[in-house]
Design a protein around this motif. Sequence first.
Motif, PDB file in Angstrom:
ATOM      1  N   THR A 294      38.942  44.810  62.887  1.00 62.52           N
ATOM      2  CA  THR A 294      39.579  44.772  61.564  1.00 62.52           C
ATOM      3  C   THR A 294      38.486  44.968  60.515  1.00 62.52           C
ATOM      4  O   THR A 294      37.351  45.292  60.866  1.00 62.52           O
ATOM      5  CB  THR A 294      40.284  43.409  61.354  1.00 62.52           C
ATOM      6  OG1 THR A 294      39.290  42.388  61.475  1.00 62.52           O
ATOM      7  CG2 THR A 294      41.372  43.194  62.383  1.00 62.52           C
ATOM      8  N   ASP A 295      38.857  44.792  59.246  1.00 61.82           N
ATOM      9  CA  ASP A 295      37.839  44.918  58.191  1.00 61.82           C
ATOM     10  C   ASP A 295      36.685  43.953  58.484  1.00 61.82           C
ATOM     11  O   ASP A 295      36.891  42.738  58.536  1.00 61.82           O
ATOM     12  CB  ASP A 295      38.495  44.595  56.838  1.00 61.82           C
ATOM     13  CG  ASP A 295      37.462  44.605  55.697  1.00 61.82           C
ATOM     14  OD1 ASP A 295      36.276  44.884  55.965  1.00 61.82           O
ATOM     15  OD2 ASP A 295      37.868  44.332  54.557  1.00 61.82           O
ATOM     16  N   ARG A 298      36.111  40.508  56.813  1.00 65.53           N
ATOM     17  CA  ARG A 298      36.892  39.291  57.086  1.00 65.53           C
ATOM     18  C   ARG A 298      36.308  38.568  58.301  1.00 65.53           C
ATOM     19  O   ARG A 298      36.875  38.599  59.397  1.00 65.53           O
ATOM     20  CB  ARG A 298      38.361  39.616  57.331  1.00 65.53           C
ATOM     21  CG  ARG A 298      39.108  40.071  56.099  1.00 65.53           C
ATOM     22  CD  ARG A 298      40.606  39.836  56.224  1.00 65.53           C
ATOM     23  NE  ARG A 298      40.973  38.445  56.018  1.00 65.53           N
ATOM     24  CZ  ARG A 298      42.228  38.001  56.079  1.00 65.53           C
ATOM     25  NH1 ARG A 298      43.227  38.819  56.366  1.00 65.53           N
ATOM     26  NH2 ARG A 298      42.489  36.732  55.857  1.00 65.53           N
ATOM     27  N   PRO A 307      42.427  46.395  53.087  1.00 61.45           N
ATOM     28  CA  PRO A 307      43.155  47.133  54.133  1.00 61.45           C
ATOM     29  C   PRO A 307      42.582  48.529  54.383  1.00 61.45           C
ATOM     30  O   PRO A 307      42.493  48.965  55.531  1.00 61.45           O
ATOM     31  CB  PRO A 307      44.579  47.213  53.587  1.00 61.45           C
ATOM     32  CG  PRO A 307      44.704  46.032  52.678  1.00 61.45           C
ATOM     33  CD  PRO A 307      43.341  45.829  52.087  1.00 61.45           C
ATOM     34  N   CYS A 310      40.240  48.958  57.153  1.00 59.43           N
ATOM     35  CA  CYS A 310      40.665  48.357  58.415  1.00 59.43           C
ATOM     36  C   CYS A 310      41.528  49.317  59.237  1.00 59.43           C
ATOM     37  O   CYS A 310      42.498  49.871  58.733  1.00 59.43           O
ATOM     38  CB  CYS A 310      41.466  47.099  58.091  1.00 59.43           C
ATOM     39  SG  CYS A 310      42.153  46.332  59.549  1.00 59.43           S
ATOM     40  N   VAL A 312      43.642  48.646  61.389  1.00 58.17           N
ATOM     41  CA  VAL A 312      45.015  48.142  61.541  1.00 58.17           C
ATOM     42  C   VAL A 312      45.907  48.694  60.424  1.00 58.17           C
ATOM     43  O   VAL A 312      47.079  49.020  60.634  1.00 58.17           O
ATOM     44  CB  VAL A 312      45.035  46.593  61.539  1.00 58.17           C
ATOM     45  CG1 VAL A 312      46.460  46.067  61.662  1.00 58.17           C
ATOM     46  CG2 VAL A 312      44.156  46.057  62.673  1.00 58.17           C
ATOM     47  N   VAL A 328      51.096  43.377  53.671  1.00 52.04           N
ATOM     48  CA  VAL A 328      49.728  43.503  54.184  1.00 52.04           C
ATOM     49  C   VAL A 328      48.744  43.531  53.006  1.00 52.04           C
ATOM     50  O   VAL A 328      47.747  42.791  52.990  1.00 52.04           O
ATOM     51  CB  VAL A 328      49.548  44.784  55.031  1.00 52.04           C
ATOM     52  CG1 VAL A 328      48.082  44.969  55.431  1.00 52.04           C
ATOM     53  CG2 VAL A 328      50.427  44.742  56.267  1.00 52.04           C
ATOM     54  N   CYS A 332      46.268  40.491  52.781  1.00 53.61           N
ATOM     55  CA  CYS A 332      44.892  40.769  53.196  1.00 53.61           C
ATOM     56  C   CYS A 332      43.928  40.475  52.044  1.00 53.61           C
ATOM     57  O   CYS A 332      42.948  39.758  52.209  1.00 53.61           O
ATOM     58  CB  CYS A 332      44.772  42.219  53.642  1.00 53.61           C
ATOM     59  SG  CYS A 332      43.124  42.689  54.205  1.00 53.61           S
ATOM     60  N   ILE A 337      47.198  36.051  54.648  1.00 52.66           N
ATOM     61  CA  ILE A 337      47.611  36.182  56.053  1.00 52.66           C
ATOM     62  C   ILE A 337      46.365  36.370  56.912  1.00 52.66           C
ATOM     63  O   ILE A 337      45.328  36.835  56.443  1.00 52.66           O
ATOM     64  CB  ILE A 337      48.560  37.394  56.284  1.00 52.66           C
ATOM     65  CG1 ILE A 337      47.895  38.714  55.827  1.00 52.66           C
ATOM     66  CG2 ILE A 337      49.897  37.192  55.581  1.00 52.66           C
ATOM     67  CD1 ILE A 337      48.652  39.971  56.226  1.00 52.66           C
ATOM     68  N   GLY A 338      46.498  36.023  58.165  1.00 52.22           N
ATOM     69  CA  GLY A 338      45.392  36.246  59.101  1.00 52.22           C
ATOM     70  C   GLY A 338      45.569  37.594  59.785  1.00 52.22           C
ATOM     71  O   GLY A 338      46.643  38.200  59.738  1.00 52.22           O
ATOM     72  N   CYS A 339      44.509  38.041  60.420  1.00 54.07           N
ATOM     73  CA  CYS A 339      44.563  39.371  61.047  1.00 54.07           C
ATOM     74  C   CYS A 339      45.535  39.419  62.228  1.00 54.07           C
ATOM     75  O   CYS A 339      46.221  40.415  62.437  1.00 54.07           O
ATOM     76  CB  CYS A 339      43.171  39.814  61.473  1.00 54.07           C
ATOM     77  SG  CYS A 339      42.116  40.182  60.042  1.00 54.07           S
ATOM     78  N   CYS A 342      48.834  39.837  60.829  1.00 50.52           N
ATOM     79  CA  CYS A 342      48.971  41.186  60.279  1.00 50.52           C
ATOM     80  C   CYS A 342      49.256  42.207  61.379  1.00 50.52           C
ATOM     81  O   CYS A 342      49.969  43.181  61.188  1.00 50.52           O
ATOM     82  CB  CYS A 342      47.684  41.546  59.534  1.00 50.52           C
ATOM     83  SG  CYS A 342      47.674  43.187  58.822  1.00 50.52           S
TER      84      CYS A 342
HETATM   85 FE1  SF4 Z   1      43.085  44.445  58.627  1.00 50.19          FE
HETATM   86 FE2  SF4 Z   1      45.388  43.195  58.301  1.00 50.19          FE
HETATM   87 FE3  SF4 Z   1      43.156  41.826  58.816  1.00 50.19          FE
HETATM   88 FE4  SF4 Z   1      43.486  42.986  56.478  1.00 50.19          FE
HETATM   89  S1  SF4 Z   1      44.713  41.351  57.326  1.00 50.19           S
HETATM   90  S2  SF4 Z   1      41.639  43.057  57.731  1.00 50.19           S
HETATM   91  S3  SF4 Z   1      44.585  44.852  57.030  1.00 50.19           S
HETATM   92  S4  SF4 Z   1      44.171  43.283  60.157  1.00 50.19           S
END
Ligand code: SF4
Length: 403
Positions: A294-295, A298, A307, A310, A312, A328, A332, A337-339, A342
């Motif tokens: 992911t990013d 984070r 986002p 990332c 995702v 998202v 994000c 929210i957590g990854c 997501c």
């Molecule tokens: Fe990626 Fe979603 Fe996590 Fe943001 S929340 S870093 S978009 S996986």
Amino acid sequence: MPGRAPRVLSGMRPTGKLHLGHYHGVLRNWLKLQSEYECFFFVADWHALTTHYESPQVIGESVWDMVIDWLAAGVDPASATIFIQSRVPEHAELHVLLSMFTPLSWLERVPSYKDQQEQLRDKDLATYGFLGYPLLQSADILAYRASRVPVGEDQVAHVELTREVARRFNHLYGREPDYEQLAEAAIKKLGKKNGKLYRDLRQAYLEQGDKEALATARAMLDRQKNMTLGDRERLFGYLEGGGRIILPEPEALLTPTAKMPGLDGRKMSKSYDNTISLREEPAVVEHKLRTMPTDPARVRRTDPGTPEKCPVWAFHQVYSNDEVHQWVQKGCRSAGIGCIECKQPVIEAVLAELKPIQERAAEFARDTITVKNIVSDGCQRAREAAGETLAEVRQAMGLGYAL
Ligand code: SF4
Ligand code: TRP
């Protein structure tokens, strides 16, 4: 060709299992095309041999898996002809015939020739087959007189070569005797200077594909005031080859570059080991998505992310609606929210997309007789279609013996 439904032809090399990149980048486009055109889709096994001649086993193993994946994805043998290139020897015959008048320089300047040799350095690609492979592709296309060829960016140059080869073929073999005499008489009427200019420009266009020469010649014709309408049409037609068009020039239908990213954000590709194959076990799909990067910003759950940085998010672009996109973006950036959270909608969407494909693939894999029958019917239909073209081509090239 006038009076015939436009034909589409496309091929895919059998070099391994198909993945979501193939599905979103190529197959979904084929599904759309098969409902609009007469389609021919083939397994390009000879093409695969041009680069994999030292490991032919992979090819043999991949052919049936690939056809099963096509069928499972929804390619419909009732509307598209599915066949294997090497089972339609007309492709090879046309390749040989085209090779007689294709200048070597046309092949040497195809960008993929040098690029691929550099990229695939571990293989010796200084072979006759590899140099000739774009011409084999021209034969694939021209054997069916296909008017549309869906290809990615990297293949556009091959369709362009095909157009030049078709033009040269028509120029050499498609002229009708009196047509030429009339055109020649009209050139004489242009006068010495313009007549010579016309001939030089025409030659530059027909033999080198020089488009500027074509434009210059047309402009020169436009400036001629004392020309009959008949001569005008003749000279314009003659400029582009004139005579009969035995092999029509195909057009590339550019498939938008795959929006389907790989698990690491790069293009999805077997060589990057970042794929989800169409027949990947659901548990494996889930695991791959859960562990995908992911990013990097984070690090902790409480760190906000972006986002756009990332992979995702790239999956969300393919699989999610606006509402989820907003969720998202907001979640994000605010660390709301957590990854894992997501990724959940993506996991569900990919599994839902693969489920019916995998069910159909399992059915076809159990019923190999049906699959073989589909391909064997397809090969026969393809041979008939290509056979019609080859009969005309042989005739035009002086090989139309009646035995
Ligand atoms: Fe990626 Fe979603 Fe996590 Fe943001 S929340 S870093 S978009 S996986
Ligand atoms: N050269 C294409 C590839 O490597 C496959 C291919 C062969 C093809 N013949 C074709 C595609 C004719 C379109 C039309 O992907």
